[in-house]
Design a protein around this motif. Structure first.
Motif, PDB file in Angstrom:
ATOM      1  N   GLU A  76       3.309  -5.181  -7.949  1.00 44.19           N
ATOM      2  CA  GLU A  76       3.358  -4.481  -7.974  1.00 44.19           C
ATOM      3  C   GLU A  76       2.088  -4.198  -6.704  1.00 44.19           C
ATOM      4  O   GLU A  76       1.585  -4.945  -6.078  1.00 44.19           O
ATOM      5  CB  GLU A  76       1.811  -4.516  -8.667  1.00 44.19           C
ATOM      6  N   PRO A  77       1.798  -2.513  -6.547  1.00 50.52           N
ATOM      7  CA  PRO A  77       1.157  -2.003  -4.996  1.00 50.52           C
ATOM      8  C   PRO A  77      -0.474  -2.508  -5.549  1.00 50.52           C
ATOM      9  O   PRO A  77      -1.064  -2.680  -6.436  1.00 50.52           O
ATOM     10  CB  PRO A  77       1.219  -0.554  -5.493  1.00 50.52           C
ATOM     11  N   ALA A  78      -0.847  -2.827  -4.171  1.00 52.51           N
ATOM     12  CA  ALA A  78      -2.039  -3.322  -4.099  1.00 52.51           C
ATOM     13  C   ALA A  78      -3.195  -1.566  -3.711  1.00 52.51           C
ATOM     14  O   ALA A  78      -4.337  -1.910  -4.944  1.00 52.51           O
ATOM     15  CB  ALA A  78      -2.860  -4.075  -3.049  1.00 52.51           C
ATOM     16  N   LEU A  79      -2.807  -0.724  -3.226  1.00 48.20           N
ATOM     17  CA  LEU A  79      -3.221   0.737  -3.861  1.00 48.20           C
ATOM     18  C   LEU A  79      -2.068   1.134  -3.733  1.00 48.20           C
ATOM     19  O   LEU A  79      -0.916   1.448  -3.616  1.00 48.20           O
ATOM     20  CB  LEU A  79      -4.378   0.921  -2.294  1.00 48.20           C
ATOM     21  N   VAL A  80      -2.875   2.761  -4.397  1.00 50.10           N
ATOM     22  CA  VAL A  80      -1.406   3.426  -4.425  1.00 50.10           C
ATOM     23  C   VAL A  80      -3.239   4.129  -4.178  1.00 50.10           C
ATOM     24  O   VAL A  80      -3.922   5.009  -4.803  1.00 50.10           O
ATOM     25  CB  VAL A  80      -0.884   4.001  -5.630  1.00 50.10           C
ATOM     26  N   LEU A  81      -2.921   5.548  -2.981  1.00 50.50           N
ATOM     27  CA  LEU A  81      -3.398   6.668  -2.544  1.00 50.50           C
ATOM     28  C   LEU A  81      -2.764   7.950  -2.407  1.00 50.50           C
ATOM     29  O   LEU A  81      -1.500   8.296  -1.950  1.00 50.50           O
ATOM     30  CB  LEU A  81      -3.700   6.208  -0.876  1.00 50.50           C
ATOM     31  N   ALA A  82      -3.055   8.687  -3.139  1.00 52.61           N
ATOM     32  CA  ALA A  82      -2.946  10.028  -2.723  1.00 52.61           C
ATOM     33  C   ALA A  82      -4.144  11.300  -2.750  1.00 52.61           C
ATOM     34  O   ALA A  82      -4.523  10.730  -3.162  1.00 52.61           O
ATOM     35  CB  ALA A  82      -2.746  10.666  -4.796  1.00 52.61           C
ATOM     36  N   ALA A  83      -3.183  12.144  -2.780  1.00 57.07           N
ATOM     37  CA  ALA A  83      -4.327  13.579  -1.616  1.00 57.07           C
ATOM     38  C   ALA A  83      -3.356  14.743  -1.617  1.00 57.07           C
ATOM     39  O   ALA A  83      -2.855  15.002  -2.396  1.00 57.07           O
ATOM     40  CB  ALA A  83      -4.988  13.310  -0.305  1.00 57.07           C
ATOM     41  N   ILE A 112       0.920  -1.225  -0.034  1.00 55.37           N
ATOM     42  CA  ILE A 112      -0.432  -0.015  -0.060  1.00 55.37           C
ATOM     43  C   ILE A 112       0.926   0.585   0.129  1.00 55.37           C
ATOM     44  O   ILE A 112       2.152   1.449   0.806  1.00 55.37           O
ATOM     45  CB  ILE A 112      -1.043   0.091   1.941  1.00 55.37           C
ATOM     46  N   ILE A 113       0.128   2.045  -0.687  1.00 54.11           N
ATOM     47  CA  ILE A 113       1.555   3.552  -1.098  1.00 54.11           C
ATOM     48  C   ILE A 113       0.961   4.535  -1.380  1.00 54.11           C
ATOM     49  O   ILE A 113      -0.587   4.595  -1.330  1.00 54.11           O
ATOM     50  CB  ILE A 113       2.370   3.419  -2.932  1.00 54.11           C
ATOM     51  N   LEU A 114       1.673   5.301  -0.222  1.00 51.29           N
ATOM     52  CA  LEU A 114       0.855   6.365   0.225  1.00 51.29           C
ATOM     53  C   LEU A 114       2.099   7.474  -0.498  1.00 51.29           C
ATOM     54  O   LEU A 114       2.915   7.666  -0.297  1.00 51.29           O
ATOM     55  CB  LEU A 114       1.120   7.507   2.117  1.00 51.29           C
ATOM     56  N   ALA A 115       0.878   8.239  -0.997  1.00 51.59           N
ATOM     57  CA  ALA A 115       2.550   9.272  -2.346  1.00 51.59           C
ATOM     58  C   ALA A 115       1.880  11.113  -2.127  1.00 51.59           C
ATOM     59  O   ALA A 115       1.599  11.877  -2.595  1.00 51.59           O
ATOM     60  CB  ALA A 115       1.351   9.375  -3.946  1.00 51.59           C
ATOM     61  N   SER A 116       2.792  10.622  -1.009  1.00 51.34           N
ATOM     62  CA  SER A 116       2.418  11.688   0.442  1.00 51.34           C
ATOM     63  C   SER A 116       3.261  11.927   1.101  1.00 51.34           C
ATOM     64  O   SER A 116       3.836  11.019   2.033  1.00 51.34           O
ATOM     65  CB  SER A 116       1.327  12.173   0.199  1.00 51.34           C
ATOM     66  N   ALA A 117       4.182  12.859   1.307  1.00 55.66           N
ATOM     67  CA  ALA A 117       4.955  13.134   2.710  1.00 55.66           C
ATOM     68  C   ALA A 117       4.754  13.494   3.305  1.00 55.66           C
ATOM     69  O   ALA A 117       4.744  13.934   5.111  1.00 55.66           O
ATOM     70  CB  ALA A 117       6.099  13.433   2.604  1.00 55.66           C
TER      71      ALA A 117
END
Length: 279
Positions: free
Chosen positions: A129-136, A65-70
């Motif tokens: 491959e990621p199961a989920l990429v979440l960006a905000a 699970i990737i959070l595309a945010s720092a």
């Protein structure tokens, strides 16, 4: 929320603390019975709640699970729904969408850009491959639609907060876009599922806040890395009189809506058995 009572360490034993000093009180000779084992130590801090037992969260638990945010605030909010084992991979693309889009479209396009960039980068990763990429993405907007992101200097920070206090009786809006992407098990084009949501919350600054207080807050640097220049979850709450909408949206991630978006995108990635048999 009521304050949690945090257990303190046990006080040091007299035998340990005063081993090198004369005892003030005569003590009888030590008994010959074996010394009782020390009581088990309790962990410091409040016990964390158990994770939510929901089908969508259970499906991705233990996967990439990737959070595309720092943002540490978004990470903390996701931990509240049990998503603690996250990979933090912020997008490095410039956030330069035209401000003429308006705040709703601006945050949505920016968050989509972040999600697509990280998804494309990681889909063929050696980690799998990621199961989920979440960006905000979050912005603050004045009542005229002027988009305010992070202040770039102390001077700009002061101007920004005074603007929010003085315009429209202190009312302004906070927009956060949430974008979730997940790969599809089927061969359906484009090979991934995407779900989006934009949350809007109205915030009112207290118009009695003085220039001196604003300058003092700016010097704390708490709001230097935040859209609109303040953190409602911290000291910045002293600037706010009230809000109309969800508090965590102002923090940077509307948690209830984020959970709904995750559930939608994860369900879409499931391939029904009859479809899988045909393929």
């Amino acid at each position: 929320m009521a304050d949690q009572k945090i257990p303190l360490d046990s006080p040091p034993a007299y035998d340990d603390a005063d081993a090198a000093t004369e005892p003030l009180i005569e003590r009888p000779a030590a008994a010959t019975s074996p010394k009782a084992p020390p009581p088990p130590q309790r962990p410091l801090g409040p016990r964390l709640p158990l994770p939510l037992d929901l089908p969508a969260l259970n499906m991705i638990r233990g996967k990439r699970i990737i959070l595309a945010s720092a943002s540490p605030r978004r990470r903390q909010l996701l931990a509240q729904i049990g998503l603690t084992n996250l990979e933090i991979i912020p997008s490095t693309l410039p956030e330069n969408r035209p401000k003429s889009l308006g705040p709703f479209e601006y945050v949505l396009q920016t968050a989509e850009q972040k999600a697509r960039a990280i998804y494309t980068q990681e889909i063929d990763s050696a980690k799998g491959e990621p199961a989920l990429v979440l960006a905000a993405d979050t912005v603050v907007s004045t009542h005229t639609g002027q988009i305010l992101e992070k202040p770039r200097s102390e001077k700009e920070h002061l101007i920004m907060l005074k603007l929010l206090r003085d315009q429209n009786n202190g009312w302004h809006k906070v927009y956060t876009a949430v974008v979730c992407m997940a790969p599809l098990d089927s061969l359906a084009d484009p090979g991934y599922a995407m779900e989006t949501h934009v949350e809007e919350t109205a915030v009112k600054f207290d118009q009695n806040v003085t220039d001196e207080l604003i300058a003092s807050y700016v010097r704390t640097r708490e709001g230097a890395d935040k859209a609109g220049g303040y953190g409602i979850q911290g000291t910045g709450s002293i600037l706010v009189e009230k809000i109309d909408g969800t508090h965590d949206n102002v923090v940077g991630l509307p948690l209830r809506a984020t959970l709904m978006v995750i559930e939608k995108v994860v369900v879409q990635t499931e391939v029904p058995e009859e479809v899988g048999a045909v393929l």
